[in-house]
Design a protein around this motif. Structure first.
Motif, PDB file in Angstrom:
ATOM      1  N   UNK A 146       1.246  -1.076  -0.200  1.00  0.00           N
ATOM      2  CA  UNK A 146      -0.125   0.192  -0.156  1.00  0.00           C
ATOM      3  C   UNK A 146       0.911   1.134  -0.237  1.00  0.00           C
ATOM      4  N   UNK A 147       1.704   1.433  -0.018  1.00  0.00           N
ATOM      5  CA  UNK A 147       2.856   2.266  -0.025  1.00  0.00           C
ATOM      6  C   UNK A 147       4.424   2.168  -0.880  1.00  0.00           C
ATOM      7  N   UNK A 148       4.905   3.061  -1.253  1.00  0.00           N
ATOM      8  CA  UNK A 148       5.743   2.962  -2.666  1.00  0.00           C
ATOM      9  C   UNK A 148       5.342   2.941  -3.796  1.00  0.00           C
ATOM     10  N   UNK A 149       6.425   2.690  -4.530  1.00  0.00           N
ATOM     11  CA  UNK A 149       6.749   2.748  -6.296  1.00  0.00           C
ATOM     12  C   UNK A 149       5.699   1.673  -6.930  1.00  0.00           C
ATOM     13  N   UNK A 150       4.519   2.368  -7.742  1.00  0.00           N
ATOM     14  CA  UNK A 150       3.585   1.936  -8.514  1.00  0.00           C
ATOM     15  C   UNK A 150       3.901   1.641  -9.672  1.00  0.00           C
ATOM     16  N   UNK A 151       2.718   1.234 -10.858  1.00  0.00           N
ATOM     17  CA  UNK A 151       2.519   1.721 -12.457  1.00  0.00           C
ATOM     18  C   UNK A 151       1.202   1.155 -12.538  1.00  0.00           C
ATOM     19  N   UNK A 152       0.515   2.525 -13.267  1.00  0.00           N
ATOM     20  CA  UNK A 152      -0.152   1.798 -13.800  1.00  0.00           C
ATOM     21  C   UNK A 152      -0.333   2.073 -15.284  1.00  0.00           C
ATOM     22  N   UNK A 153      -0.963   0.503 -16.043  1.00  0.00           N
ATOM     23  CA  UNK A 153      -1.618   0.583 -17.431  1.00  0.00           C
ATOM     24  C   UNK A 153      -2.206   1.718 -17.872  1.00  0.00           C
ATOM     25  N   UNK A 154      -2.341   2.466 -18.475  1.00  0.00           N
ATOM     26  CA  UNK A 154      -3.421   3.604 -19.315  1.00  0.00           C
ATOM     27  C   UNK A 154      -3.660   2.842 -20.401  1.00  0.00           C
ATOM     28  N   UNK A 155      -3.117   1.687 -20.625  1.00  0.00           N
ATOM     29  CA  UNK A 155      -3.739   1.596 -22.315  1.00  0.00           C
ATOM     30  C   UNK A 155      -4.698   0.073 -21.309  1.00  0.00           C
ATOM     31  N   UNK A 156      -5.947   0.197 -20.728  1.00  0.00           N
ATOM     32  CA  UNK A 156      -6.480  -0.939 -19.997  1.00  0.00           C
ATOM     33  C   UNK A 156      -8.255  -0.583 -20.158  1.00  0.00           C
ATOM     34  N   UNK A 157      -8.634  -1.783 -19.714  1.00  0.00           N
ATOM     35  CA  UNK A 157     -10.300  -2.390 -20.361  1.00  0.00           C
ATOM     36  C   UNK A 157     -11.381  -2.757 -18.522  1.00  0.00           C
ATOM     37  N   UNK A 158     -12.062  -1.703 -18.278  1.00  0.00           N
ATOM     38  CA  UNK A 158     -13.073  -1.779 -16.558  1.00  0.00           C
ATOM     39  C   UNK A 158     -11.845  -0.326 -16.395  1.00  0.00           C
ATOM     40  N   UNK A 159     -11.610  -1.186 -15.032  1.00  0.00           N
ATOM     41  CA  UNK A 159     -10.340  -0.094 -14.614  1.00  0.00           C
ATOM     42  C   UNK A 159      -9.061  -0.275 -14.002  1.00  0.00           C
ATOM     43  N   UNK A 160      -8.900   0.723 -13.866  1.00  0.00           N
ATOM     44  CA  UNK A 160      -7.478   0.736 -13.289  1.00  0.00           C
ATOM     45  C   UNK A 160      -6.983  -0.103 -12.501  1.00  0.00           C
ATOM     46  N   UNK A 161      -6.275  -0.443 -12.550  1.00  0.00           N
ATOM     47  CA  UNK A 161      -4.622  -1.213 -11.906  1.00  0.00           C
ATOM     48  C   UNK A 161      -3.607  -0.805 -10.987  1.00  0.00           C
ATOM     49  N   UNK A 162      -2.956  -0.319  -9.982  1.00  0.00           N
ATOM     50  CA  UNK A 162      -1.689  -0.093 -10.028  1.00  0.00           C
ATOM     51  C   UNK A 162      -0.975  -0.806  -9.444  1.00  0.00           C
ATOM     52  N   UNK A 163      -0.110  -1.347  -9.794  1.00  0.00           N
ATOM     53  CA  UNK A 163       0.619  -2.383  -9.207  1.00  0.00           C
ATOM     54  C   UNK A 163       2.139  -1.959  -8.828  1.00  0.00           C
ATOM     55  N   UNK A 164       1.725  -2.220  -7.027  1.00  0.00           N
ATOM     56  CA  UNK A 164       3.130  -1.743  -6.449  1.00  0.00           C
ATOM     57  C   UNK A 164       4.249  -2.773  -6.458  1.00  0.00           C
TER      58      UNK A 164
END
Length: 265
Positions: A146-164
């Protein structure tokens, strides 16, 4: 032959001038879901290009003169985050404070110039009753980062996901300064997701501490988006700990309304 060639060239030029010119820009309809409102002067990045929202005050705004493309990926309110290609990179602080400004990123993706921005973060609200003055609240996720570095793919469908990232932490601390008198609500920002549970440790102004037992069944609480009493320990000092679970699907609306009105700085 010379006259014939000249005549042919002129005829071709005349036909070419009659063809309609294709527009190189479009107007993008940009909407913030669940009550969040644009402000005049807000920055938004669409396909890596910076644009300014001219007219705020509503959840929907029109952004003109956007470069025409086959698809549109956009980000809003990313703070110190950065966009590389179609990936948004973020760093979530392990130390939060109600007095500190914090970005609440939103992303959007669509093949047409109609964008619905969705939140990447949600909040958990911890409601504490009692008579003490609370200086610090520590939220520990049971497994999820729940804290630290993460990425979000902006080429998504549905809801975005923050991957830590692998070295991210499962702990967030909320610093309440010199202390907050109870009863009080403490909001903790964290990735929008479904969680198996949390542990809560509360510190008072005199150095006393109380750690709640495992908060079980929190995933179902968040899906329902309803208020639920956490199965935490009670004490004479702090009284009862209760919480509102938030993130995805049904509960996503509750979170984003909260972000748009109260916890967004």
């Amino acid at each position: 032959k010379f006259l014939l060639v000249v005549f042919s060239v002129l005829a071709l030029a005349s036909c070419k001038e009659d063809l309609p010119q294709e527009e190189s820009t479009v107007s993008v309809l940009a909407a913030l879901e669940n009550g969040r409102v644009w402000n005049s002067g807000d920055e938004v990045f669409i396909n890596g290009v910076r644009y300014i929202v001219e007219n705020g005050g509503e959840s929907t705004a029109t952004i003109n003169d956007v470069e025409k493309a086959e698809s549109y990926q956009a980000v809003y309110d990313c703070g110190n985050g950065s966009v590389e290609g179609n990936v948004l990179k973020l760093s979530l602080p392990s130390l939060q404070s109600p007095s500190a400004s914090m970005a609440y990123p939103m992303v959007a993706s669509n093949g047409a110039p109609n964008l619905l921005f969705k939140n990447v973060l949600g909040t958990v609200r911890i409601s504490i009753t009692g008579t003490a003055s609370v200086k610090k609240v520590v939220l520990t996720s049971l497994g999820a980062k729940i804290s630290g570095d993460g990425t979000v793919s902006m080429n998504y469908t549905g809801n975005p996901e923050l991957k830590m990232s692998a070295d991210a932490s499962n702990v967030v601390t909320v610093d309440l300064g010199t202390g907050v008198a109870l009863p009080a609500d403490v909001d903790v920002a964290l990735p929008a997701a479904l969680y198996e549970g949390f542990m809560v440790t509360i510190y008072d102004a005199d150095g006393g501490a109380m750690t709640g037992k495992e908060i079980s069944g929190f995933q179902e609480t968040m899906v329902a988006g309803a208020r639920a009493a956490m199965s935490a320990a009670t004490s004479k000092l702090f009284g009862k700990i209760a919480g509102i679970g938030i993130p995805p699907e049904t509960a996503r609306k509750v979170v984003q309304q909260s972000l748009g009105r109260s916890t967004r700085k």
